[in-house]
Write a protein that holds these residues in place. Structure first.
Motif, mmCIF file in Angstrom:
data_model
loop_
_atom_site.group_PDB
_atom_site.id
_atom_site.type_symbol
_atom_site.label_atom_id
_atom_site.label_comp_id
_atom_site.label_asym_id
_atom_site.label_seq_id
_atom_site.Cartn_x
_atom_site.Cartn_y
_atom_site.Cartn_z
ATOM 1 N N SER A 157 0.927 -1.211 -0.050
ATOM 2 C CA SER A 157 0.104 -0.083 -0.125
ATOM 3 C C SER A 157 1.057 1.243 0.053
ATOM 4 C CB SER A 157 -0.771 0.049 1.154
ATOM 5 O OG SER A 157 -1.532 -1.271 1.415
ATOM 6 N N ALA A 158 1.966 1.266 1.013
ATOM 7 C CA ALA A 158 2.818 2.257 0.720
ATOM 8 C C ALA A 158 3.409 2.650 -0.573
ATOM 9 C CB ALA A 158 3.886 2.102 2.086
ATOM 10 N N ALA A 159 3.762 1.503 -0.988
ATOM 11 C CA ALA A 159 4.793 1.664 -2.390
ATOM 12 C C ALA A 159 3.644 2.398 -3.389
ATOM 13 C CB ALA A 159 5.272 0.384 -2.721
ATOM 14 N N ILE A 160 2.563 2.018 -3.750
ATOM 15 C CA ILE A 160 1.576 2.137 -4.756
ATOM 16 C C ILE A 160 1.337 3.866 -4.329
ATOM 17 C CG2 ILE A 160 -0.593 2.056 -5.931
ATOM 18 C CD1 ILE A 160 1.827 -0.283 -6.490
ATOM 19 N N LEU B 148 13.333 9.824 -1.303
ATOM 20 C CA LEU B 148 12.658 9.296 -0.086
ATOM 21 C C LEU B 148 13.093 8.009 0.011
ATOM 22 C CD1 LEU B 148 9.546 9.645 1.879
ATOM 23 C CD2 LEU B 148 9.310 7.564 0.154
ATOM 24 N N VAL B 149 13.550 7.584 1.480
ATOM 25 C CA VAL B 149 13.902 6.120 2.000
ATOM 26 C C VAL B 149 13.312 5.915 3.110
ATOM 27 C CG1 VAL B 149 15.486 4.284 2.266
ATOM 28 C CG2 VAL B 149 16.115 5.930 0.717
ATOM 29 N N VAL B 150 12.232 5.169 3.369
ATOM 30 C CA VAL B 150 11.596 4.762 4.272
ATOM 31 C C VAL B 150 11.521 3.324 4.635
ATOM 32 C CG1 VAL B 150 10.231 6.692 4.898
ATOM 33 C CG2 VAL B 150 9.142 4.783 3.472
ATOM 34 N N LYS B 151 11.512 2.666 6.038
ATOM 35 C CA LYS B 151 11.535 1.329 6.321
ATOM 36 C C LYS B 151 10.019 0.969 6.426
ATOM 37 C CE LYS B 151 16.191 1.118 7.937
ATOM 38 N NZ LYS B 151 17.176 1.143 9.001
ATOM 39 N N VAL B 152 9.750 -0.160 6.118
ATOM 40 C CA VAL B 152 8.508 -0.589 6.133
ATOM 41 C C VAL B 152 8.329 -2.318 6.427
ATOM 42 C CG1 VAL B 152 7.471 0.990 4.376
ATOM 43 C CG2 VAL B 152 8.304 -1.180 3.581
ATOM 44 N N TRP C 54 12.228 -3.838 5.363
ATOM 45 C CA TRP C 54 12.066 -3.752 3.806
ATOM 46 C C TRP C 54 12.145 -2.090 3.682
ATOM 47 C CZ3 TRP C 54 10.063 -7.948 6.102
ATOM 48 C CH2 TRP C 54 10.170 -8.947 5.483
ATOM 49 N N ARG C 55 12.896 -1.815 2.593
ATOM 50 C CA ARG C 55 12.958 -0.525 2.337
ATOM 51 C C ARG C 55 12.234 -0.081 1.027
ATOM 52 N NH1 ARG C 55 19.153 0.523 3.703
ATOM 53 N NH2 ARG C 55 19.214 -1.739 3.881
ATOM 54 N N LEU C 56 11.466 1.276 1.269
ATOM 55 C CA LEU C 56 10.625 1.851 0.138
ATOM 56 C C LEU C 56 11.343 2.915 -0.274
ATOM 57 C CD1 LEU C 56 7.923 2.240 -1.170
ATOM 58 C CD2 LEU C 56 7.000 3.101 0.724
ATOM 59 N N ILE C 57 11.506 3.056 -1.672
ATOM 60 C CA ILE C 57 12.482 4.225 -1.963
ATOM 61 C C ILE C 57 11.657 4.827 -3.256
ATOM 62 C CG2 ILE C 57 14.610 4.781 -3.324
ATOM 63 C CD1 ILE C 57 15.549 1.832 -2.393
ATOM 64 N N ARG C 58 11.634 6.070 -3.435
ATOM 65 C CA ARG C 58 11.173 6.878 -4.095
ATOM 66 C C ARG C 58 12.145 7.823 -5.017
ATOM 67 N NH1 ARG C 58 7.440 10.501 -2.276
ATOM 68 N NH2 ARG C 58 8.886 12.009 -2.215
#
Ligand code: SAM
Length: 209
Positions: free
Chosen positions: A34-37, A190-194, A200-204
């Motif tokens: 959900s965070a990625a989309i 942006l790099v956040v841990k999820v 896991w890392r979420l990168i934009r």
């Protein structure tokens, strides 16, 4: 290319996982999805490419107005995504068996691209990210959600230790994020841990060409 994880290993692994993938991986990875989309910040009419779409677990998260193309190396995984598209009635989605290291798309064809839990499951992550950059317009958005090697000493060592086993199972446990992004010229905004244990890392990134 990492010789240890080869295309035929990946194909074989996901042929095996396809029937049980959703049962095993859906709930664990759901918060990151959900965070990625949502980090794609989708606009109506956006054209979006999902790399390694697998069984299509992200499909319910897309608005019906975007034009979504999903590709995957494994026809068995993609068959599940095709079933999901049919069940959900999504005429805005096109699915293709394709190797993300050599995509049949033109330069700058998409507004945005996303890869969830895929970059460490491909034999050539550098090649895939370069292709992602090529097919996304300048100024477009790239979102990557993945497990990378931990910066914590003990966890990182553990991930190195189990790497040979994980490679046999079809993914890399110790892929390093910063050198990978540097190699392909991506600077994350942006790099956040999820997910569980923030593992896991979420990168934009903006696709600056
Ligand atoms: C761990 S699964 C993730 C699937 C999906 N993205 C998700 O979030 O559930 C990794 C996927 O990457 C696909 N894959 C691996 N190498 C690939 C490549 N070179 N090109 C396209 N897809 C690839 C696999 O077949 C598999 O479906």
């Amino acid at each position: 290319m990492d010789a240890a994880l080869e295309k035929r290993h990946v194909e074989r692994a996901y042929e095996f996982y396809a029937p049980v993938y959703d049962l095993v991986f859906d709930w664990i990875f759901a918060p990151g999805r959900s965070a990625a989309i949502s980090q794609l910040r989708l606009q109506p009419e956006d054209s979006v490419l999902e790399i390694g779409i697998g069984t299509g677990l992200n499909l319910p998260l897309y608005p019906a107005t975007v034009r979504l193309t999903g590709i995957d190396l494994s026809s068995e995984m993609l068959d599940k995504a095709i079933e999901r598209v049919q069940e959900m009635g999504m005429p805005n989605v096109t699915l293709k068996v394709m190797d993300a290291t050599s995509m049949d798309f033109g330069d700058n064809e998409f507004d945005k691209a996303v890869a969830t839990y895929t970059i460490s499951a491909v034999p050539d992550p550098v090649g895939v990210l370069r292709e992602m950059r090529r097919v996304v317009k300048p100024g477009g958005t790239l979102v990557i959600l993945n497990h990378f090697r931990s910066e914590r000493r003990l966890t990182g060592r553990f991930e190195d230790m189990v790497a040979p086993l994980c490679t046999r199972l079809g993914w890399k446990s110790n892929l390093k994020m910063a050198p990978l992004l540097k190699k392909v010229g991506l600077v994350p905004e942006l790099v956040v841990k999820v997910n569980m244990f923030n593992g896991w890392r979420l990168i934009r990134c903006v696709n600056r060409k």
